[in-house]
Structures are given as C-alpha cells and as structure tokens.
Design a protein around this motif. Structure first.
Motif, mmCIF file in Angstrom:
data_model
loop_
_atom_site.group_PDB
_atom_site.id
_atom_site.type_symbol
_atom_site.label_atom_id
_atom_site.label_comp_id
_atom_site.label_asym_id
_atom_site.label_seq_id
_atom_site.Cartn_x
_atom_site.Cartn_y
_atom_site.Cartn_z
ATOM 1 N N LEU A 121 0.878 -1.028 -0.384
ATOM 2 C CA LEU A 121 0.021 -0.068 -0.040
ATOM 3 C C LEU A 121 0.848 1.297 -0.363
ATOM 4 C CD1 LEU A 121 -2.280 -1.416 2.968
ATOM 5 C CD2 LEU A 121 -2.760 -1.398 0.397
ATOM 6 N N GLY A 122 1.400 1.499 -0.436
ATOM 7 C CA GLY A 122 2.059 3.443 -1.190
ATOM 8 C C GLY A 122 3.843 2.648 -1.473
ATOM 9 N N ARG A 123 4.291 4.250 -1.517
ATOM 10 C CA ARG A 123 5.944 3.376 -2.079
ATOM 11 C C ARG A 123 6.769 2.647 -1.093
ATOM 12 N NH1 ARG A 123 8.541 8.549 -1.248
ATOM 13 N NH2 ARG A 123 7.066 10.272 0.260
ATOM 14 N N PHE A 124 6.530 3.684 0.096
ATOM 15 C CA PHE A 124 7.270 2.733 0.954
ATOM 16 C C PHE A 124 7.486 1.182 1.266
ATOM 17 C CE2 PHE A 124 7.216 7.498 2.327
ATOM 18 C CZ PHE A 124 8.465 7.790 2.516
ATOM 19 N N SER A 125 6.413 0.673 0.939
ATOM 20 C CA SER A 125 6.054 -0.201 1.233
ATOM 21 C C SER A 125 6.368 -0.842 0.089
ATOM 22 C CB SER A 125 4.592 -0.632 1.861
ATOM 23 O OG SER A 125 3.993 -1.804 1.230
ATOM 24 N N MET A 126 6.007 -0.624 -1.350
ATOM 25 C CA MET A 126 6.398 -1.271 -2.194
ATOM 26 C C MET A 126 8.211 -0.858 -2.699
ATOM 27 S SD MET A 126 6.144 0.382 -6.436
ATOM 28 C CE MET A 126 7.369 1.947 -5.698
ATOM 29 N N ASN A 127 8.956 0.217 -1.601
ATOM 30 C CA ASN A 127 10.166 0.087 -2.236
ATOM 31 C C ASN A 127 11.146 -0.413 -1.216
ATOM 32 O OD1 ASN A 127 9.829 3.370 -2.807
ATOM 33 N ND2 ASN A 127 9.971 1.871 -4.596
ATOM 34 N N TYR A 128 10.366 -1.352 -0.108
ATOM 35 C CA TYR A 128 10.318 -2.094 0.862
ATOM 36 C C TYR A 128 11.223 -3.764 -0.349
ATOM 37 C CZ TYR A 128 10.565 -4.845 4.805
ATOM 38 O OH TYR A 128 11.287 -6.002 5.696
ATOM 39 N N PHE A 129 10.125 -3.947 -0.720
ATOM 40 C CA PHE A 129 10.490 -5.064 -1.439
ATOM 41 C C PHE A 129 11.408 -4.701 -2.800
ATOM 42 C CE2 PHE A 129 6.508 -5.693 0.709
ATOM 43 C CZ PHE A 129 7.286 -7.730 1.600
ATOM 44 N N LEU A 130 11.130 -3.693 -3.675
ATOM 45 C CA LEU A 130 11.760 -3.324 -4.602
ATOM 46 C C LEU A 130 12.201 -1.722 -4.941
ATOM 47 C CD1 LEU A 130 7.794 -3.836 -6.871
ATOM 48 C CD2 LEU A 130 10.065 -6.109 -6.844
ATOM 49 N N ASP A 138 4.288 1.241 -11.554
ATOM 50 C CA ASP A 138 4.575 -0.047 -11.181
ATOM 51 C C ASP A 138 3.093 -0.456 -10.398
ATOM 52 O OD1 ASP A 138 7.043 -0.645 -12.620
ATOM 53 O OD2 ASP A 138 7.600 0.432 -10.849
ATOM 54 N N HIS A 139 2.206 0.461 -10.064
ATOM 55 C CA HIS A 139 0.691 -0.158 -9.474
ATOM 56 C C HIS A 139 0.079 -0.635 -10.624
ATOM 57 C CE1 HIS A 139 -2.150 2.098 -11.960
ATOM 58 N NE2 HIS A 139 -0.686 3.049 -11.699
ATOM 59 N N GLU A 147 9.626 -16.423 -3.405
ATOM 60 C CA GLU A 147 8.579 -17.231 -3.648
ATOM 61 C C GLU A 147 6.957 -17.091 -4.046
ATOM 62 O OE1 GLU A 147 8.565 -17.511 1.135
ATOM 63 O OE2 GLU A 147 10.225 -17.392 -1.096
ATOM 64 N N ARG A 148 6.887 -15.414 -3.298
ATOM 65 C CA ARG A 148 5.356 -14.383 -3.606
ATOM 66 C C ARG A 148 5.042 -14.128 -4.785
ATOM 67 N NH1 ARG A 148 5.481 -15.652 1.899
ATOM 68 N NH2 ARG A 148 7.368 -15.775 2.714
ATOM 69 N N ILE A 149 4.059 -13.326 -4.703
ATOM 70 C CA ILE A 149 3.815 -12.860 -6.037
ATOM 71 C C ILE A 149 3.352 -10.679 -4.730
ATOM 72 C CG2 ILE A 149 1.499 -12.060 -7.660
ATOM 73 C CD1 ILE A 149 3.363 -13.890 -8.650
ATOM 74 N N LEU A 150 4.180 -10.070 -5.797
ATOM 75 C CA LEU A 150 3.880 -8.766 -5.125
ATOM 76 C C LEU A 150 2.717 -8.131 -6.046
ATOM 77 C CD1 LEU A 150 5.591 -7.248 -2.209
ATOM 78 C CD2 LEU A 150 6.749 -5.944 -4.111
ATOM 79 N N TYR A 151 2.003 -6.961 -5.772
ATOM 80 C CA TYR A 151 1.166 -6.258 -5.970
ATOM 81 C C TYR A 151 0.852 -4.926 -5.763
ATOM 82 C CZ TYR A 151 -2.788 -5.432 -8.390
ATOM 83 O OH TYR A 151 -4.447 -4.917 -9.522
ATOM 84 N N PRO A 152 2.345 -3.888 -6.088
ATOM 85 C CA PRO A 152 1.798 -2.795 -5.425
ATOM 86 C C PRO A 152 0.213 -2.049 -6.102
ATOM 87 C CG PRO A 152 3.321 -2.868 -7.441
ATOM 88 C CD PRO A 152 2.515 -4.321 -7.058
ATOM 89 N N VAL A 153 -0.009 -0.848 -4.915
ATOM 90 C CA VAL A 153 -0.961 -0.155 -5.236
ATOM 91 C C VAL A 153 -0.878 1.031 -4.332
ATOM 92 C CG1 VAL A 153 -2.543 -2.275 -5.355
ATOM 93 C CG2 VAL A 153 -2.525 -1.186 -3.282
ATOM 94 N N TYR A 154 -1.614 1.982 -4.712
ATOM 95 C CA TYR A 154 -1.456 3.431 -4.027
ATOM 96 C C TYR A 154 -2.101 3.359 -2.692
ATOM 97 C CZ TYR A 154 -0.434 5.692 -8.410
ATOM 98 O OH TYR A 154 -0.160 6.451 -9.678
#
Length: 184
Positions: A121-130, A138-139, A147-154
């Motif tokens: 949820l948001g850029r900080f969380s997304m950038n933690y992984f990516l 990239d949202h 082994e997980r799927i990552l799905y970034p959203v706003y």
C-alpha cells in the motif's frame, strides 16, 4: 511451532526492544487472518492507528475496507500490517533508519504468516521490496519476489486526496482476485 505463538513472541520481542525508534508512540503490530493468502502492508501507523493500536482504522483504513469488500472479500480474510510498527511524529514519512530498524520484524512476520500474495500500500511499502520501482509506473503490476507475488497499489490515504488516484486504486483492486486465483 504454532503461528499464533510465534507471532505473539515476535510482538512481545518488538514491544520490549527499547532500542527501536519511535518508542513514544504505541506499538501497532498487525491483525487479521494469520492463515491468509493475502497480506496488505502499509508504511506506518497514523494517529487513529496509534490511539487504537490497530492498523488501518482511520479514513484510509475505511477506504481499504471498502476496497476489500468491493471484490467480495472481508477484512477478516486478510492480514494487515505496516513496515514501521510505531507512528512517526505528525504523520511524517518514516525515515530510512526507522524502516531499517523495523525491517527484521516485518521480515519475520511475513515468514510466519507466509502469504502467497503481498499487496503493498503505497510507495514506501513497495520500495521495501522493489527499491527501484516507482508507484506511478508500477502500481497494478505483478512482481515475483522470492516465492511470493507482490502487487503494489496506491496507498488508500493518498487515494482519498485525488479522485484520479482513487479510480486507479479501484481498478487495481478489481484485478486482485484473479491474481490470487493464479497462485492458489
């Protein structure tokens, strides 16, 4: 070992660690279905979350709940947490050193819960992984992280400030059931 016991131990360890930053605010560990397929991760608690010691219970949380319900799910079906487990002052963005300090706890929380899909949820969380990702670009994309799927959203709070962003968030949420069904 039982997931519930492991999470309880992790939460107690986190609460007892006096070296962690932001100790003046309450610990907001996370909540939800510990046997979930989908885990939502935000950046840090806000004022309502700090007061109630629960993640995503303010206006952004209400929007998150309605987004979850819009795809036929219930909040109780998923697990919700944040990277940083305590509220930064004045709802400011978490500092890199704060994210680093809480990183081992989130890593262990993810390992224990073991979701198949992580919705950031948001850029900080997304950038933690990516770290190189851009939320505007990239949202709504599907990424494999280990082994997980990552799905970034706003972030829902950001979507509350912009009708265009809110519409994008709705469209990204509509894709979520299909993404989850691909990995189950």
């Amino acid at each position: 070992m039982d997931k519930r016991v492991e999470l309880h131990r992790l939460e107690a360890e986190l609460g007892a660690n006096a070296a962690l930053p932001l100790r003046e605010s309450n610990l907001v560990f996370g909540e939800g279905n510990i046997d979930c397929d989908v885990m939502f991760i935000g950046e840090a608690p806000g004022a309502n979350e700090d007061r109630l010691k629960r993640p995503f219970v303010g206006r952004g949380g209400q929007l998150l709940d309605s987004m979850i319900e819009s795809i036929g799910w219930k909040r109780e079906r998923v697990y919700i947490t944040n990277i940083v487990k305590r509220r930064p002052p004045e709802n400011r963005d978490p500092f890199p050193k704060e994210i680093e300090a809480y990183k081992p706890y989130l890593t262990r929380q993810i390992e224990i819960i073991n979701p198949k899909v992580i919705v950031t949820l948001g850029r900080f969380s997304m950038n933690y992984f990516l770290p190189e990702a851009k939320i505007t670009r990239d949202h709504g994309g599907v990424f494999r992280v280990e082994e997980r799927i990552l799905y970034p959203v706003y972030h829902p709070a950001a979507a509350l400030r912009s009708t265009a962003m809110l519409n994008v968030l709705r469209e990204d949420f509509k894709k979520l059931p299909k993404i989850v069904s691909m990995v189950l």
